[in-house]
Design a protein around this motif. Structure first.
Motif, PDB file in Angstrom:
ATOM      1  N   THR A 110      -6.115   4.705  -4.361  1.00  0.00           N
ATOM      2  CA  THR A 110      -6.639   3.506  -3.705  1.00  0.00           C
ATOM      3  C   THR A 110      -8.030   3.178  -4.218  1.00  0.00           C
ATOM      4  OG1 THR A 110      -5.347   3.935  -1.711  1.00  0.00           O
ATOM      5  CG2 THR A 110      -7.234   2.469  -1.478  1.00  0.00           C
ATOM      6  N   TYR A 163      -2.384   0.840  -8.482  1.00  0.00           N
ATOM      7  CA  TYR A 163      -3.228   1.379  -7.419  1.00  0.00           C
ATOM      8  C   TYR A 163      -3.165   0.459  -6.206  1.00  0.00           C
ATOM      9  CZ  TYR A 163      -6.128  -2.176  -9.603  1.00  0.00           C
ATOM     10  OH  TYR A 163      -6.569  -3.365 -10.129  1.00  0.00           O
ATOM     11  N   ASN A 164      -3.545   0.999  -5.066  1.00  0.00           N
ATOM     12  CA  ASN A 164      -3.722   0.187  -3.864  1.00  0.00           C
ATOM     13  C   ASN A 164      -5.112  -0.440  -3.912  1.00  0.00           C
ATOM     14  OD1 ASN A 164      -1.225   1.234  -2.786  1.00  0.00           O
ATOM     15  ND2 ASN A 164      -2.339   3.105  -2.284  1.00  0.00           N
ATOM     16  N   ARG A 201      -4.311  -9.470  -4.974  1.00  0.00           N
ATOM     17  CA  ARG A 201      -3.741  -8.683  -3.871  1.00  0.00           C
ATOM     18  C   ARG A 201      -2.218  -8.660  -3.869  1.00  0.00           C
ATOM     19  NH1 ARG A 201      -2.120 -11.911   0.516  1.00  0.00           N
ATOM     20  NH2 ARG A 201      -2.310 -10.141   1.924  1.00  0.00           N
ATOM     21  N   LYS A 230       0.133   6.126  -4.671  1.00  0.00           N
ATOM     22  CA  LYS A 230      -0.812   5.492  -5.600  1.00  0.00           C
ATOM     23  C   LYS A 230      -2.244   5.774  -5.162  1.00  0.00           C
ATOM     24  CE  LYS A 230       2.049   1.450  -6.791  1.00  0.00           C
ATOM     25  NZ  LYS A 230       2.073  -0.047  -6.769  1.00  0.00           N
ATOM     26  N   CYS A 256       0.863  -1.184   0.000  1.00  0.00           N
ATOM     27  CA  CYS A 256       0.000   0.000   0.000  1.00  0.00           C
ATOM     28  C   CYS A 256       0.897   1.230   0.000  1.00  0.00           C
ATOM     29  CB  CYS A 256      -0.905  -0.004   1.225  1.00  0.00           C
ATOM     30  SG  CYS A 256      -2.269   1.156   1.133  1.00  0.00           S
ATOM     31  N   SER A 257       0.922   1.923  -1.119  1.00  0.00           N
ATOM     32  CA  SER A 257       1.831   3.050  -1.293  1.00  0.00           C
ATOM     33  C   SER A 257       1.071   4.362  -1.295  1.00  0.00           C
ATOM     34  CB  SER A 257       2.601   2.902  -2.613  1.00  0.00           C
ATOM     35  OG  SER A 257       3.379   4.051  -2.880  1.00  0.00           O
TER      36      SER A 257
END
Length: 347
Positions: A62, A121-122, A115, A60, A56-57
């Protein structure tokens, strides 16, 4: 194979009653399945379950995948046991099979497959509770705990076509006032007659702004109550109005205009369930269109009404089957949904 796993989970969920605000057993089942079978990290509050993809960045956007675990109560007319999954040919019958089990199991298994894969994207999956009653213990209580969401794909039965707008809902309790008196004499001021005048206004009024996707605002009188006995002029008459808003009005704007037109006392139960819309130029919509999706406007309400970020709803099944006796989903619809969701999200 993903389809068989999704179908197995759907059948298990059907057989665990999950009426709105009574979803604990279904949430327990789903939590165990996510953790033990799919090896997903699961967080839970109340009967809401969510999982965040491991990478999870902050740089990016979500994307939220959302579907609900609750159902309405079974209506009269079921010819089958609503809490037993019954497969007949391509169909699986059972309460919640179409609304919203098929979307739930399809999105969950697609999330589990994607996942760990690199994306632009997250990715977050949320199985929410209390959707059918827009309860405050549902998605509204969970959104503040999730990463900042930029866009949501909400699983609802739309024939796998993207609903890029949906109508909102405002429920009004209206009270007409008069004066009681004896029905045999020329006494009193009949509250029913005042209510009739206002109900006629609700029936005939036409709102100026008409949405290209959602059409006009729709108002329907749905419940009426007045009087205590045949020989007493009633001094109050109460009725309920179901107001379905389009995206061109807020519920507060509609309420203020209604109060200016009717004589009766008007109280809104809530203003929180507004209409929603996502632009056709949004990348998620563009991706779905590129794969053959046809955007449309939906007259029915979903958890989108409680989302402050762009969202669309799309899922297997048909809205016309929801809340009906002998509700069903087709196995082929689940397979097609998994394939289409995957194609969209891998784009």
């Amino acid at each position: 194979m993903i389809q068989e796993s999704a179908l197995e989970l759907l059948c298990r969920l059907i057989e665990v009653p999950s009426i709105s605000r009574e979803e604990t057993a279904a949430a327990d089942l789903l939590q165990a399945y996510m953790a033990d079978r799919l090896r997903l990290p699961v967080q839970r509050q109340g009967n809401n379950l969510w999982s965040v993809a491991p990478v999870c960045s902050a740089d990016k956007p979500t994307l939220l995948l959302n579907a609900h675990i609750d159902t309405v109560r079974p209506v009269a007319g079921w010819q089958r046991n609503p809490f037993k999954a019954q497969r007949e040919g391509d169909r699986v019958y059972g309460l919640g099979s179409n609304d919203d089990g098929a979307s739930l199991v399809s999105l969950l298994h697609v999330f589990a497959e994607l996942r760990d894969k690199p994306t632009a994207y997250n990715l977050v999956f949320l199985a929410s509770a209390e959707e059918e009653v827009s309860g405050r213990g549902g998605i509204e209580s969970i959104l503040p705990q999730l990463p900042k969401i930029d866009v949501a794909l909400v699983g609802e039965p739309t024939g796998m076509q993207p609903a890029i707008a949906e109508k909102g809902l405002m429920v009004l309790d209206v009270t007409a006032h008069g004066t009681s008196g004896h029905a045999a004499r020329d006494e009193g001021d009949n509250a029913i007659y005042h209510a009739i005048d206002d109900m006629q206004w609700f029936r005939s009024y036409r709102w100026e702004k008409v949405s290209p996707l959602l059409g006009p605002v729709k108002m329907s009188v749905t419940i009426l109550s007045a009087g205590t006995q045949h020989n007493v002029i009633p001094d109050t008459c109460t009725f309920t109005v179901d107001v379905r808003s389009n995206e061109l009005y807020t519920n507060r704007e509609l309420y203020d205009e209604i109060c200016r037109h009717v004589r009766s006392e008007v109280k809104a139960r809530s203003f929180r369930l507004g209409s929603s819309r996502i632009g056709e130029d949004h990348p998620l919509v563009q991706r779905i269109k590129a794969l053959g999706g046809q955007p449309f406007g939906s007259p029915t309400l979903s958890d989108q009404a409680l989302m402050s970020f762009p969202s669309l709803k799309m899922g297997p099944g048909q809205s016309s089957r929801s809340h009906t006796a002998d509700e069903y989903i087709e196995v082929s619809e689940i397979q097609q949904a998994i394939e289409f969701y995957t194609a969209v999200l891998q784009g």
